[in-house]
Design a protein around this motif. Structure first.
Motif, PDB file in Angstrom:
ATOM      1  N   ASP A 110       0.914  -1.266   0.007  1.00 35.63           N
ATOM      2  CA  ASP A 110      -0.073   0.157  -0.050  1.00 35.63           C
ATOM      3  C   ASP A 110       0.751   1.158   0.046  1.00 35.63           C
ATOM      4  N   GLN A 111       1.770   1.341   0.854  1.00 38.59           N
ATOM      5  CA  GLN A 111       2.869   2.347   1.020  1.00 38.59           C
ATOM      6  C   GLN A 111       3.714   2.576   0.004  1.00 38.59           C
ATOM      7  N   LEU A 112       3.874   1.590  -0.911  1.00 43.23           N
ATOM      8  CA  LEU A 112       4.495   1.696  -2.143  1.00 43.23           C
ATOM      9  C   LEU A 112       3.978   2.252  -3.445  1.00 43.23           C
ATOM     10  N   GLN A 113       2.832   1.644  -3.468  1.00 43.27           N
ATOM     11  CA  GLN A 113       1.737   2.000  -4.537  1.00 43.27           C
ATOM     12  C   GLN A 113       1.488   3.593  -4.373  1.00 43.27           C
ATOM     13  N   ASN A 114       1.171   3.955  -2.997  1.00 45.65           N
ATOM     14  CA  ASN A 114       0.956   5.424  -2.666  1.00 45.65           C
ATOM     15  C   ASN A 114       2.078   6.198  -3.123  1.00 45.65           C
ATOM     16  N   ALA A 115       3.293   6.132  -2.771  1.00 48.71           N
ATOM     17  CA  ALA A 115       4.530   6.696  -2.843  1.00 48.71           C
ATOM     18  C   ALA A 115       5.091   6.654  -4.089  1.00 48.71           C
ATOM     19  N   TYR A 116       5.015   5.676  -4.822  1.00 51.68           N
ATOM     20  CA  TYR A 116       5.572   5.529  -6.243  1.00 51.68           C
ATOM     21  C   TYR A 116       4.596   5.816  -7.290  1.00 51.68           C
ATOM     22  N   GLY A 117       3.389   5.106  -7.020  1.00 51.32           N
ATOM     23  CA  GLY A 117       2.653   4.997  -8.156  1.00 51.32           C
ATOM     24  C   GLY A 117       2.738   4.150  -9.255  1.00 51.32           C
ATOM     25  N   PHE A 118       3.189   3.050  -8.892  1.00 50.66           N
ATOM     26  CA  PHE A 118       3.762   2.120 -10.111  1.00 50.66           C
ATOM     27  C   PHE A 118       2.337   1.102 -10.004  1.00 50.66           C
ATOM     28  N   ASP A 119       2.373   0.466 -11.299  1.00 47.35           N
ATOM     29  CA  ASP A 119       1.083  -0.357 -11.676  1.00 47.35           C
ATOM     30  C   ASP A 119       1.225  -1.905 -11.353  1.00 47.35           C
ATOM     31  N   TYR A 120       2.452  -2.310 -11.539  1.00 54.08           N
ATOM     32  CA  TYR A 120       2.648  -3.760 -11.521  1.00 54.08           C
ATOM     33  C   TYR A 120       4.012  -4.226 -10.737  1.00 54.08           C
ATOM     34  N   VAL A 121       3.736  -5.243  -9.997  1.00 56.78           N
ATOM     35  CA  VAL A 121       4.822  -6.001  -9.070  1.00 56.78           C
ATOM     36  C   VAL A 121       5.170  -7.200 -10.029  1.00 56.78           C
ATOM     37  N   VAL A 122       6.608  -7.061 -10.368  1.00 47.03           N
ATOM     38  CA  VAL A 122       7.244  -7.929 -11.310  1.00 47.03           C
ATOM     39  C   VAL A 122       8.364  -8.972 -10.515  1.00 47.03           C
ATOM     40  N   ALA A 123       8.031 -10.188 -10.689  1.00 41.79           N
ATOM     41  CA  ALA A 123       8.833 -11.265  -9.842  1.00 41.79           C
ATOM     42  C   ALA A 123       9.116 -12.418 -10.580  1.00 41.79           C
ATOM     43  N   ASP A 124       9.977 -13.315 -10.282  1.00 44.64           N
ATOM     44  CA  ASP A 124      10.202 -14.452 -10.868  1.00 44.64           C
ATOM     45  C   ASP A 124       9.333 -15.479 -10.427  1.00 44.64           C
ATOM     46  N   SER A 125       9.482 -16.773 -10.769  1.00 47.78           N
ATOM     47  CA  SER A 125       8.503 -17.920 -10.602  1.00 47.78           C
ATOM     48  C   SER A 125       8.140 -17.974  -9.131  1.00 47.78           C
ATOM     49  N   SER A 126       9.198 -17.713  -8.207  1.00 47.18           N
ATOM     50  CA  SER A 126       9.148 -17.826  -6.755  1.00 47.18           C
ATOM     51  C   SER A 126       7.812 -17.065  -6.238  1.00 47.18           C
TER      52      SER A 126
END
Length: 434
Positions: free
Chosen positions: A211-227
């Motif tokens: 929540d804090q990261l989305q509000n602070a940065y405004g990014f749309d997507y979290v990108v991660a590997d298959s983990s």
């Protein structure tokens, strides 16, 4: 009468690159924000926590691999007031001052503090990232550690775990790291014990800070590997409103079937070196888009590695075939059944030719002449060759990968952008294989 000129005493101090470091520290208001977060009595302190951190940053970039208590020695030959702050002298930066500052940072929460500082820094330089890339790295630790003793809450343990440096014999600590995709600026860091698992730590990190990261940065997507990708994690992320992009493990039966059933001729060009098709999946109870991607570069790499694996499997099957050929069977039907069962289990080999031979049993009479006993046995004869179908299967499996996202609107996230976001992650994490 002429005035007498009094000679001045001059001192020389070393600045080097440290002026730039101190200037950027002030430009990003790092010290002011630290002091704004951490309660402290400024009237009773000679060095604030923000100034102590600044001194340690400068020290770390100019006095590498030296003990903390030597910090005053480092600043003796440098313009300390100009670098750290007005009224600050080298002797003020002793290990007691710096140690208490570190205790204050720990009590506040270093992950939470870094999250705020990184968000403010990104805003200062005008970064508006669309993708947030999550990955983990590890740091090896030499020496002996009491790694079996349980630590308290928030205390990381130096332990053995999955070694990304291929040194499973050494202890390590793990660092989860989230960066924005434009410049690779770290947005969030969290240290963990050496045996921490990506599968459990990634979802926990996202859950606590998203929540804090989305509000602070405004990014749309979290990108991660298959983990990050499992049925329960996908459902939790979707329920919390997180839009994810992640690679689908081909160990999932649905993913393996999709790859095997994909006709390369039916793929559409995506970008240079990549072709793809989309597939709607409901894995984990969440409707999502799967982008099934064929990589020309991955296929070129896969051809040799697939041949090597096929040949290793073929060698083992040839050994088992030799053992079968050495067996004797009491009737022709038993020999055929054994051969048929063996052929069904073949993976990397093809039975090029085979037949059943009848063997007549003899014994020796008193004059040592061969005499038929009337008994007979049956033997197998044949030849195994490496399977071209197995090679093609392995090449195909390594040439394709699947990207998943719960962003169903193709206008907001096209297949090309979906691939781009994942390739940017590979660029910043040092991963390869796409």
């Amino acid at each position: 009468m002429e005035a007498t000129t009094v000679p001045k005493n001059y001192e020389s101090e070393v600045l080097d690159h440290l002026g730039l470091v101190a200037g950027m520290y002030d430009e990003f208001q790092i010290g002011d924000r630290i002091d704004g977060h951490i309660a402290q009595d400024f009237e009773e302190r000679e060095v604030s926590v923000g100034q102590a951190v600044k001194a340690m940053v400068i020290n770390g970039l100019g006095f590498v691999q030296q003990a903390l208590y030597l910090t005053p020695q480092f600043f003796k030959a440098r313009p300390t007031e100009r670098l750290v702050g007005e009224g600050i002298r080298p002797e003020h930066l002793n290990d007691d001052t710096l140690g208490r500052a570190l205790d204050s940072l720990y009590d506040y929460g270093v992950t939470e503090l870094f999250r705020d500082l990184a968000a403010h820094g990104a805003a200062q330089v005008g970064l508006a990232p669309r993708f947030a890339h999550l990955d983990a790295t590890s740091f090896l630790a030499h020496g002996e550690y009491d790694s079996e003793r349980e630590g308290g809450d928030g205390v990381i343990q130096v332990r053995k775990g999955y070694s990304r440096d291929r040194r499973p014999d050494l202890n390590q600590v793990v660092l989860n790291l989230m960066v924005e995709h434009t410049a690779g600026l770290p947005m969030l860091m969290e240290p963990l014990s050496g045996n921490a698992s990506d599968q459990s730590s990634f979802p926990e990190l996202i859950d606590r800070h998203i929540d804090q990261l989305q509000n602070a940065y405004g990014f749309d997507y979290v990108v991660a590997d298959s983990s990050l990708y499992s049925a329960s994690h996908v459902e939790d992320l979707d329920n919390s409103g997180v839009k994810f992009i992640t690679r689908v493990p081909l160990t999932i039966s649905e993913a393996e079937e999709v790859v095997q059933e994909t006709d390369p001729a039916a793929l559409e060009p995506l970008t240079e070196g990549y072709e793809a098709r989309e597939y709607i999946s409901e894995y984990g109870g969440v409707e999502q888009r799967w982008l099934v991607v064929h990589s020309e570069a991955a296929e070129a790499r896969a051809k040799e590695s697939a041949a090597n694996r096929r040949d290793r499997e073929h060698k083992e099957e040839k050994r088992e075939f030799r053992e079968l050929l050495a067996r004797e069977f009491s009737c022709r039907e038993d020999a055929k059944k054994a051969l048929s069962a063996f052929e069904e289990d073949l993976t990397a080999s093809t039975l090029a030719e085979s037949r059943v031979l009848r063997a007549i049993c003899f014994t020796m009479d008193e004059e040592r002449a061969p005499v038929e006993t009337g008994e007979e046995s049956y033997l197998l004869q044949g030849k195994l060759v490496p399977s071209e179908a197995r090679w093609a299967e392995l090449v195909k499996r390594k040439s394709f990968f699947i990207l998943a996202t719960n962003e169903l609107d193709e206008e907001r996230l096209s297949g090309r952008d979906l691939l781009k976001g994942t390739r940017d992650k590979a660029r910043w994490s040092g991963a390869s294989g796409l």
